[in-house]
Design an enzyme around this catalytic site. Structure first.
Site, PDB file in Angstrom:
ATOM      1  CB  SER A 269      43.137  65.011  49.831  1.00  0.00           C
ATOM      2  OG  SER A 269      43.177  66.249  50.520  1.00  0.00           O
TER       3      SER A 269
ATOM      4  CG  ASP B 267      40.509  39.267  50.790  1.00  0.00           C
ATOM      5  OD1 ASP B 267      41.197  39.571  49.805  1.00  0.00           O
ATOM      6  OD2 ASP B 267      39.975  38.151  50.919  1.00  0.00           O
TER       7      ASP B 267
ATOM      8  CB  CYS C 189      43.779  45.475  41.314  1.00  0.00           C
ATOM      9  SG  CYS C 189      42.558  45.991  42.537  1.00  0.00           S
TER      10      CYS C 189
END
Length: 362
Positions: free
Chosen positions: A173, A83, A21
């Site tokens: 991906s 959040d 983070c």
């Protein structure tokens, strides 16, 4: 608990400019990016856009889109920086949605997968939800790193999701110059029992469910290769039990502590709630080795940016740079910061009526 020798010869953290983070866009810059996105169009323009009575103009392109009119009611969105997004649907339920991914925070691919999954799931717990299903988000430098390592990353994420009782079904991906991994998670919640960042009230204590220091230990790991099991354990511990205990105790306000550090996330909570948060610095818990890592200079750029961001709204109370850096330390998959008392969690301060800056240390 001391550092150990790494078992995996491939150092994933060396393939990324930042880690965990701490590689987030700085909070001040991020807020400037999204500021206009939460301002609705003027009613006349919104009506014209919906009816198609006039073509869009360049001025319209620079304005935010009209609010969505789909199924459900958005009850938690961008307004206060909660959040996760929460939408109320029929049947007395709410859907929770979040996404989180980042570059390697540890070298071990399996552990990185576990950390990234726990971190993504945390956003659901932080608003009072339970994760239901997740999809993987994977960026991989396929010509530089073996695909077997990617398999181990995905395995780590799958194992933590299973621990949480959350399905994992596919994902997306891309071939990426830097390895990145995380999840988009959908959960369910009771719309009458949510944890909101802006629901704090004066007179409530401040509880913290995980110790700080993850950031400086991860920075030391990236620089030296030393492995800190205490940091890995903290990062891979789900916030599920803490969130459930908070709801059971009648708590209404919480957020998780991640890339903006304790001070950054507490400032957002205090600002959204219109209160001043007073931190008892001596009561804040830290992981073993955190102060030594700080002493030896293992501080991320993200941590320094966090501190710069909150300084205008902080009364440091005489505390110096080192203590402030630890309080601003950029966490990855940190604990919950709760406005209320939680059994077993240390109380690190209190909320008082807004008086001067939003943050005060004592």
């Amino acid at each position: 608990m001391r550092a150990t020798t790494p078992a995996n010869p491939t150092r994933l953290t060396q393939y990324a400019h930042g880690g965990g983070c701490a590689c987030k866009i700085p909070p001040g810059e991020l807020e400037s990016i999204v500021a206009d996105l939460i301002t609705p169009l003027p009613p006349a323009i919104r009506a014209d856009a919906r009816s198609g009575s006039r073509p869009p103009t360049r001025a319209d392109a620079d304005s935010p889109p009209p609010p969505a009119t789909g199924v459900g009611e958005l009850v938690i969105g961008l307004d206060d920086g909660d959040d996760a997004a929460v939408v109320r649907i029929e049947g007395g339920r709410a859907v929770v949605l979040t996404a989180d991914f980042f570059t390697p925070v540890v070298d071990d691919p399996y552990d990185w997968g576990r950390v990234a999954a726990a971190n993504a799931l945390s956003d659901v717990y932080a608003v009072g939800g339970e994760p239901l299903v997740a999809v993987n988000l994977l960026g991989w430098p396929r010509e530089r790193l073996p695909l077997e390592l990617a398999r181990q990353v995905l395995r780590g994420g799958l194992d933590v999701a299973r621990e949480a009782g959350c399905h994992v079904s596919g994902g997306h991906s891309v071939d990426d110059p830097e390895p990145k991994y995380g999840m988009a998670v959908t959960g369910l919640a009771d719309p009458a029992r949510l944890l909101r960042i802006g629901a704090a009230r004066p007179g409530l204590p401040i509880s913290l469910t995980k110790p700080l220091g993850i950031g400086v230990l991860n920075s030391r790991h990236k620089a030296t290769g030393e492995v800190f099991p205490q940091a890995v354990t903290a990062m891979t511990t789900l916030n599920r039990d803490a969130a459930r205990a908070a709801l059971a105790a009648g708590v209404e306000c919480a957020t998780d502590v991640t890339g903006f550090g304790l001070l950054g996330h507490l400032y957002k909570l205090a600002r959204a709630s219109g209160v001043t948060a007073v931190v008892d610095v001596a009561a804040v818990p830290y992981l073993e080795g955190a102060r030594e890592a700080l002493r030896d200079g293992y501080v991320s750029g993200g941590t320094r940016r966090n501190l710069d961001w909150v300084r205008p709204w902080l009364d440091p109370g005489g505390f110096g740079g080192d203590e402030l850096l630890l309080l601003a330390d950029a966490q990855t998959s940190g604990g919950l910061l709760i406005a209320g008392e939680l059994p077993g969690a240390p109380i690190i301060g209190e909320l008082i009526p807004l008086s001067g800056p939003h943050l005060r240390l004592r």
